[in-house]
Design a protein around this motif. Structure first.
Motif, short mmCIF file in Angstrom:
data_model
loop_
_atom_site.label_atom_id
_atom_site.label_comp_id
_atom_site.label_asym_id
_atom_site.label_seq_id
_atom_site.Cartn_x
_atom_site.Cartn_y
_atom_site.Cartn_z
N MET A 16 0.85 -1.18 0.00
CA MET A 16 0.00 0.00 0.00
C MET A 16 0.89 1.23 0.00
O MET A 16 1.77 1.36 0.83
N TRP A 17 0.69 2.10 -0.92
CA TRP A 17 1.40 3.38 -1.04
C TRP A 17 2.91 3.20 -1.05
O TRP A 17 3.65 3.91 -0.35
N HIS A 18 3.39 2.28 -1.86
CA HIS A 18 4.83 2.00 -1.91
C HIS A 18 5.64 3.24 -2.27
O HIS A 18 6.75 3.42 -1.77
N GLU A 19 5.07 4.08 -3.10
CA GLU A 19 5.79 5.28 -3.52
C GLU A 19 5.96 6.29 -2.38
O GLU A 19 6.78 7.20 -2.47
N TYR A 20 5.20 6.11 -1.32
CA TYR A 20 5.27 7.02 -0.17
C TYR A 20 5.94 6.40 1.06
O TYR A 20 5.90 6.97 2.14
N ARG A 21 6.58 5.26 0.88
CA ARG A 21 7.15 4.53 2.01
C ARG A 21 8.12 5.40 2.82
O ARG A 21 8.04 5.45 4.04
N GLU A 22 9.00 6.11 2.15
CA GLU A 22 9.97 6.98 2.84
C GLU A 22 9.25 8.11 3.57
O GLU A 22 9.57 8.43 4.72
N LEU A 23 8.30 8.73 2.91
CA LEU A 23 7.53 9.81 3.52
C LEU A 23 6.77 9.32 4.75
O LEU A 23 6.74 9.99 5.78
N MET A 24 6.18 8.14 4.64
CA MET A 24 5.43 7.58 5.76
C MET A 24 6.35 7.38 6.97
O MET A 24 5.95 7.66 8.10
N THR A 25 7.56 6.94 6.73
CA THR A 25 8.53 6.76 7.82
C THR A 25 8.83 8.10 8.48
O THR A 25 8.93 8.19 9.71
N LYS A 26 8.95 9.15 7.67
CA LYS A 26 9.22 10.48 8.22
C LYS A 26 8.04 11.02 9.02
O LYS A 26 8.22 11.70 10.03
N LEU A 27 6.83 10.72 8.58
CA LEU A 27 5.63 11.26 9.23
C LEU A 27 5.26 10.52 10.51
O LEU A 27 4.72 11.13 11.45
N LYS A 28 5.56 9.22 10.56
CA LYS A 28 5.18 8.41 11.72
C LYS A 28 5.75 8.99 13.00
O LYS A 28 6.93 9.22 13.13
N GLY A 29 4.85 9.24 13.94
CA GLY A 29 5.24 9.77 15.24
C GLY A 29 5.48 11.27 15.26
O GLY A 29 5.69 11.84 16.33
N LYS A 30 5.42 11.92 14.09
CA LYS A 30 5.67 13.35 14.02
C LYS A 30 4.48 14.13 13.47
O LYS A 30 4.46 15.35 13.54
N ASP A 31 3.52 13.42 12.89
CA ASP A 31 2.36 14.06 12.28
C ASP A 31 1.12 13.41 12.87
O ASP A 31 0.79 12.27 12.54
N ARG A 32 0.44 14.14 13.75
CA ARG A 32 -0.70 13.56 14.48
C ARG A 32 -1.82 13.12 13.56
O ARG A 32 -2.44 12.08 13.78
N HIS A 33 -2.09 13.90 12.52
CA HIS A 33 -3.17 13.54 11.61
C HIS A 33 -2.83 12.25 10.86
O HIS A 33 -3.67 11.35 10.75
#
Length: 73
Positions: free
Chosen positions: A1-18
């Motif tokens: 799921m959303w493979h193209e956003y894998r790096e972004l998801m790692t950056k957002l996890k724990g830092k972006d409440r939404h």
């Protein structure tokens, strides 16, 4: 799921409440659906269908959010 956003998801996890809220909600719904489909929890057809629709809605919202965030980064 959303493979193209894998790096972004790692950056957002724990830092972006939404993002965290949407991601957790999606995973919770996925777990409930699997439990019902594999017979660990009983849900009637309409309840299961409702969970699947809600999961799809969250998935679409997450995809839109990730696309927006990818333009910002």
């Amino acid at each position: 799921m959303w493979h193209e956003y894998r790096e972004l998801m790692t950056k957002l996890k724990g830092k972006d409440r939404h993002f965290d809220h949407l991601f957790e909600k999606h995973n919770d719904l996925d777990d409930k659906i699997k439990d019902a489909e594999e017979g660990r929890v009983f849900l009637d057809h309409l309840e299961l269908k409702s969970l699947k629709k809600e999961k799809l809605k969250i998935k679409e919202e997450l995809g839109q959010y990730l696309a927006q965030k990818s333009k910002e980064h």
